[in-house]
Write an enzyme that holds these catalytic residues in place. Structure first.
Site, short mmCIF file in Angstrom:
data_model
loop_
_atom_site.label_atom_id
_atom_site.label_comp_id
_atom_site.label_asym_id
_atom_site.label_seq_id
_atom_site.Cartn_x
_atom_site.Cartn_y
_atom_site.Cartn_z
N HIS A 83 -43.18 91.36 10.81
CA HIS A 83 -44.11 90.99 9.86
C HIS A 83 -45.50 90.93 9.86
CE1 HIS A 83 -40.53 87.82 9.62
NE2 HIS A 83 -40.25 88.75 8.68
N TYR A 91 -47.43 79.07 16.16
CA TYR A 91 -48.09 80.01 15.75
C TYR A 91 -49.55 79.54 15.27
CZ TYR A 91 -43.70 82.49 14.49
OH TYR A 91 -42.50 83.01 14.63
#
Length: 177
Positions: free
Chosen positions: A61, A130
């Site tokens: 992504h 993240y």
């Protein structure tokens, strides 16, 4: 210095935090603005956590401009093979990728700058943290390339989302110019 920084190539940086173990467990700093600024890594704007079962592949992504993102990725529990693919068509490294294992034992983190697709395969059930820089998540700017691009993933044990299964190959994907 609480971190060691190692260039993996293509502008992707492996971050090795100092870990202070004792009989209670351990302590480590995960982010320190002054240290990351020295390395040119921006301040995170968004923090995400995912849980993935063994075999899950998430990615590859990225977000297009003007909502591009950088990511600092680390594993809180488990083990992943983490991958960053250069999707900047004007780059001499377009299509090249780097990968490394991140796990709860090595405590490593990976800095993935904007212009790279990111993904990982869970080698064990894993919790991944993240830190997202530059821009918050923007669904209309999100793009992906097909997971099969990465040769190092274990293709015998793959769990994909419907969305990730439909990602185009890199030569058909909308990428950075």
């Amino acid at each position: 210095m609480p971190f060691d920084f190692e260039e993996l190539g293509l502008g992707v940086m492996l971050i090795k935090p100092k870990v202070f173990p004792d009989n209670r467990g351990y302590f480590k700093e995960v982010f320190k603005e002054s240290e990351f600024k020295k390395m040119g890594i921006p301040i995170p704007l968004q923090v995400n956590v995912s849980y993935s079962k063994r075999g899950v592949i998430r990615g590859l992504h990225y977000q297009l401009q003007p909502k591009e993102q950088g990511k600092i990725v680390t594993v809180l529990k488990g083990k992943i093979l983490d991958v960053a693919v250069d999707v900047r068509r004007s780059s001499q490294n377009f299509g090249k990728y780097v990968y490394t294992e991140l796990n709860e034992e090595n405590h490593f983190m990976l800095w993935i700058p904007p212009g790279f697709a990111h993904g990982f395969q869970a080698l064990k059930d894993s919790v991944v943290l993240y830190f997202v820089t530059h821009n918050e998540y923007s669904p209309q700017h999100e793009r992906c390339i097909n997971y099969s691009y990465v040769k190092e993933w274990n293709k015998n044990e793959v769990i994909l989302s419907d969305k990730d299964a439909k990602c185009p190959p890199i030569d058909k994907a909308e990428v950075f110019e």
